[in-house]
Write a protein that holds these residues in place. Structure first.
Motif, PDB file in Angstrom:
ATOM      1  N   UNK A  86       0.838  -1.207   0.000  1.00  0.00           N
ATOM      2  CA  UNK A  86       0.000   0.000   0.000  1.00  0.00           C
ATOM      3  C   UNK A  86       0.867   1.249   0.000  1.00  0.00           C
ATOM      4  N   UNK A  87       1.903   1.239   0.811  1.00  0.00           N
ATOM      5  CA  UNK A  87       2.852   2.355   0.879  1.00  0.00           C
ATOM      6  C   UNK A  87       3.395   2.665  -0.514  1.00  0.00           C
ATOM      7  N   UNK A  88       3.836   1.613  -1.204  1.00  0.00           N
ATOM      8  CA  UNK A  88       4.410   1.798  -2.534  1.00  0.00           C
ATOM      9  C   UNK A  88       3.370   2.269  -3.535  1.00  0.00           C
ATOM     10  N   UNK A  89       2.157   1.763  -3.439  1.00  0.00           N
ATOM     11  CA  UNK A  89       1.110   2.179  -4.381  1.00  0.00           C
ATOM     12  C   UNK A  89       0.817   3.670  -4.256  1.00  0.00           C
ATOM     13  N   UNK A  90       0.907   4.198  -3.024  1.00  0.00           N
ATOM     14  CA  UNK A  90       0.697   5.639  -2.837  1.00  0.00           C
ATOM     15  C   UNK A  90       1.814   6.415  -3.523  1.00  0.00           C
ATOM     16  N   UNK A  91       3.065   5.940  -3.363  1.00  0.00           N
ATOM     17  CA  UNK A  91       4.193   6.610  -4.006  1.00  0.00           C
ATOM     18  C   UNK A  91       4.105   6.531  -5.530  1.00  0.00           C
ATOM     19  N   UNK A  92       3.453   5.511  -6.042  1.00  0.00           N
ATOM     20  CA  UNK A  92       3.281   5.427  -7.501  1.00  0.00           C
ATOM     21  C   UNK A  92       2.146   6.314  -7.986  1.00  0.00           C
ATOM     22  N   UNK A  93       1.443   6.954  -7.062  1.00  0.00           N
ATOM     23  CA  UNK A  93       0.366   7.856  -7.436  1.00  0.00           C
ATOM     24  C   UNK A  93      -0.944   7.170  -7.712  1.00  0.00           C
ATOM     25  N   UNK A  94      -1.089   5.906  -7.301  1.00  0.00           N
ATOM     26  CA  UNK A  94      -2.284   5.145  -7.630  1.00  0.00           C
ATOM     27  C   UNK A  94      -3.490   5.513  -6.775  1.00  0.00           C
ATOM     28  N   UNK A  95      -3.270   6.212  -5.683  1.00  0.00           N
ATOM     29  CA  UNK A  95      -4.398   6.575  -4.817  1.00  0.00           C
ATOM     30  C   UNK A  95      -4.684   8.074  -4.874  1.00  0.00           C
ATOM     31  N   UNK A  96      -4.196   8.748  -5.904  1.00  0.00           N
ATOM     32  CA  UNK A  96      -4.385  10.192  -6.037  1.00  0.00           C
ATOM     33  C   UNK A  96      -5.490  10.482  -7.044  1.00  0.00           C
ATOM     34  N   UNK A  97      -6.473  11.261  -6.640  1.00  0.00           N
ATOM     35  CA  UNK A  97      -7.538  11.736  -7.520  1.00  0.00           C
ATOM     36  C   UNK A  97      -7.515  13.258  -7.487  1.00  0.00           C
ATOM     37  N   UNK A  98      -6.996  13.840  -8.564  1.00  0.00           N
ATOM     38  CA  UNK A  98      -6.849  15.296  -8.574  1.00  0.00           C
ATOM     39  C   UNK A  98      -5.816  15.728  -7.554  1.00  0.00           C
ATOM     40  N   UNK A 129       6.134  16.415  -6.849  1.00  0.00           N
ATOM     41  CA  UNK A 129       5.776  15.932  -8.171  1.00  0.00           C
ATOM     42  C   UNK A 129       6.482  14.643  -8.548  1.00  0.00           C
ATOM     43  N   UNK A 130       7.318  14.133  -7.660  1.00  0.00           N
ATOM     44  CA  UNK A 130       8.022  12.889  -7.950  1.00  0.00           C
ATOM     45  C   UNK A 130       7.087  11.689  -7.799  1.00  0.00           C
ATOM     46  N   UNK A 131       7.441  10.624  -8.497  1.00  0.00           N
ATOM     47  CA  UNK A 131       6.664   9.394  -8.437  1.00  0.00           C
ATOM     48  C   UNK A 131       7.616   8.205  -8.460  1.00  0.00           C
ATOM     49  N   UNK A 132       7.107   7.099  -7.986  1.00  0.00           N
ATOM     50  CA  UNK A 132       7.853   5.845  -7.994  1.00  0.00           C
ATOM     51  C   UNK A 132       7.278   4.924  -9.044  1.00  0.00           C
ATOM     52  N   UNK A 133       8.112   4.108  -9.666  1.00  0.00           N
ATOM     53  CA  UNK A 133       7.638   3.039 -10.535  1.00  0.00           C
ATOM     54  C   UNK A 133       8.223   1.728 -10.026  1.00  0.00           C
ATOM     55  N   UNK A 164      15.698  -2.524  -3.616  1.00  0.00           N
ATOM     56  CA  UNK A 164      14.994  -1.513  -4.414  1.00  0.00           C
ATOM     57  C   UNK A 164      15.339  -1.541  -5.899  1.00  0.00           C
ATOM     58  N   UNK A 165      16.078  -2.565  -6.340  1.00  0.00           N
ATOM     59  CA  UNK A 165      16.614  -2.534  -7.699  1.00  0.00           C
ATOM     60  C   UNK A 165      15.545  -2.578  -8.792  1.00  0.00           C
ATOM     61  N   UNK A 166      14.329  -3.027  -8.457  1.00  0.00           N
ATOM     62  CA  UNK A 166      13.254  -3.088  -9.455  1.00  0.00           C
ATOM     63  C   UNK A 166      12.404  -1.819  -9.485  1.00  0.00           C
ATOM     64  N   UNK A 167      12.845  -0.782  -8.792  1.00  0.00           N
ATOM     65  CA  UNK A 167      12.085   0.465  -8.750  1.00  0.00           C
ATOM     66  C   UNK A 167      12.900   1.606  -9.352  1.00  0.00           C
ATOM     67  N   UNK A 168      12.188   2.612  -9.833  1.00  0.00           N
ATOM     68  CA  UNK A 168      12.820   3.829 -10.341  1.00  0.00           C
ATOM     69  C   UNK A 168      12.071   5.024  -9.766  1.00  0.00           C
ATOM     70  N   UNK A 169      12.768   6.150  -9.645  1.00  0.00           N
ATOM     71  CA  UNK A 169      12.164   7.391  -9.168  1.00  0.00           C
ATOM     72  C   UNK A 169      12.140   8.387 -10.321  1.00  0.00           C
ATOM     73  N   UNK A 170      10.965   8.937 -10.592  1.00  0.00           N
ATOM     74  CA  UNK A 170      10.791   9.888 -11.678  1.00  0.00           C
ATOM     75  C   UNK A 170      10.448  11.255 -11.116  1.00  0.00           C
ATOM     76  N   UNK A 171      10.969  12.315 -11.749  1.00  0.00           N
ATOM     77  CA  UNK A 171      10.601  13.649 -11.315  1.00  0.00           C
ATOM     78  C   UNK A 171       9.282  14.063 -11.964  1.00  0.00           C
ATOM     79  N   UNK A 172       8.877  15.306 -11.735  1.00  0.00           N
ATOM     80  CA  UNK A 172       7.561  15.761 -12.204  1.00  0.00           C
ATOM     81  C   UNK A 172       7.439  15.759 -13.723  1.00  0.00           C
TER      82      UNK A 172
END
Length: 212
Positions: A86-98, A129-133, A164-172
């Motif tokens: 759940x923590x990771x899903x929030x960082x991926x922006x999956x729980x953001x609406x507007x 504005x950063x996100x995780x994948x 963490x090798x299967x994750x990447x951090x993206x900027x805005x």
């Protein structure tokens, strides 16, 4: 205080089998015909279409469960895994609406004090504005023996290593800003059984200085 998540340092094999082909050459005596075989020849090797291939595993291998864990230790480990999902899903922006971030799924796996601390940290990260994948992989899940707190709550500390090798951090703008020197992070999750919630919940996450 909740430690920063190891996925986000910026914000704060077996050989494949091949089928063998056999050719049996029978040479009879001179001037005599080859004897007729009494039974059809049998070949103990699978054809190419029947061969089973086992590719060599790639990437970090997830930790498995132990048959020696108690029922409560297993419950503690599973809530830690769900907490991370759940923590990771929030960082991926999956729980953001507007402009609204839905933290309600996180409340299902964490006690109030952990929710409040983590929510502040998450909002700070997401505001950039950063996100995780991708998603990290637990390569160690080690629940310690169950204890009881001063107020009578059953408690289990789960030592973890998260690769963490299967994750990447993206900027805005979507640019990859993942640091190159990331390594597995060790953390201790304190999990307690809260009788008023009738559930095992994470109450504290902290970094530990051990080698994963």
């Amino acid at each position: 205080m909740t430690s920063h998540h190891p996925l986000l340092p910026l914000a704060l094999k077996p050989l494949a089998l091949t089928a063998a082909v056999l050719s049996l050459l029978l040479t009879g005596c001179a001037g005599q015909p080859d004897p007729e075989p009494s039974d059809p020849a049998t070949f103990p090797f699978p054809s190419a279409s029947e061969a089973t291939f086992s590719p060599t595993p790639t990437g970090p291998q997830p930790a498995g469960y132990s048959q020696y864990w108690t029922e409560n230790q297993l419950a503690a480990v599973q809530v830690v895994e769900r907490h991370n999902e759940i923590y990771t899903s929030i960082f991926r922006g999956e729980t953001i609406q507007g402009d609204v971030i839905d933290f309600s799924p996180f409340q299902q796996v964490a006690a109030e004090v952990e929710v409040e601390e983590t929510e502040r940290y998450l909002r700070d990260f997401l505001s950039t504005g950063q996100r995780l994948t991708g998603e990290g992989v637990f390569t160690l899940l080690d629940p310690r023996s169950e204890t009881v707190t001063a107020d009578g709550r059953p408690q289990i500390v789960v030592r973890t290593c998260l690769d963490p090798s299967q994750t990447r951090i993206l900027d805005s703008s979507g640019q990859d800003i993942t640091p190159e020197n990331r390594s597995s992070g060790a953390q201790d999750y304190t999990v307690q059984y809260l009788s008023d919630r009738q559930a095992w919940l994470v109450v504290l996450v902290r970094d530990v200085d051990v080698t994963c």
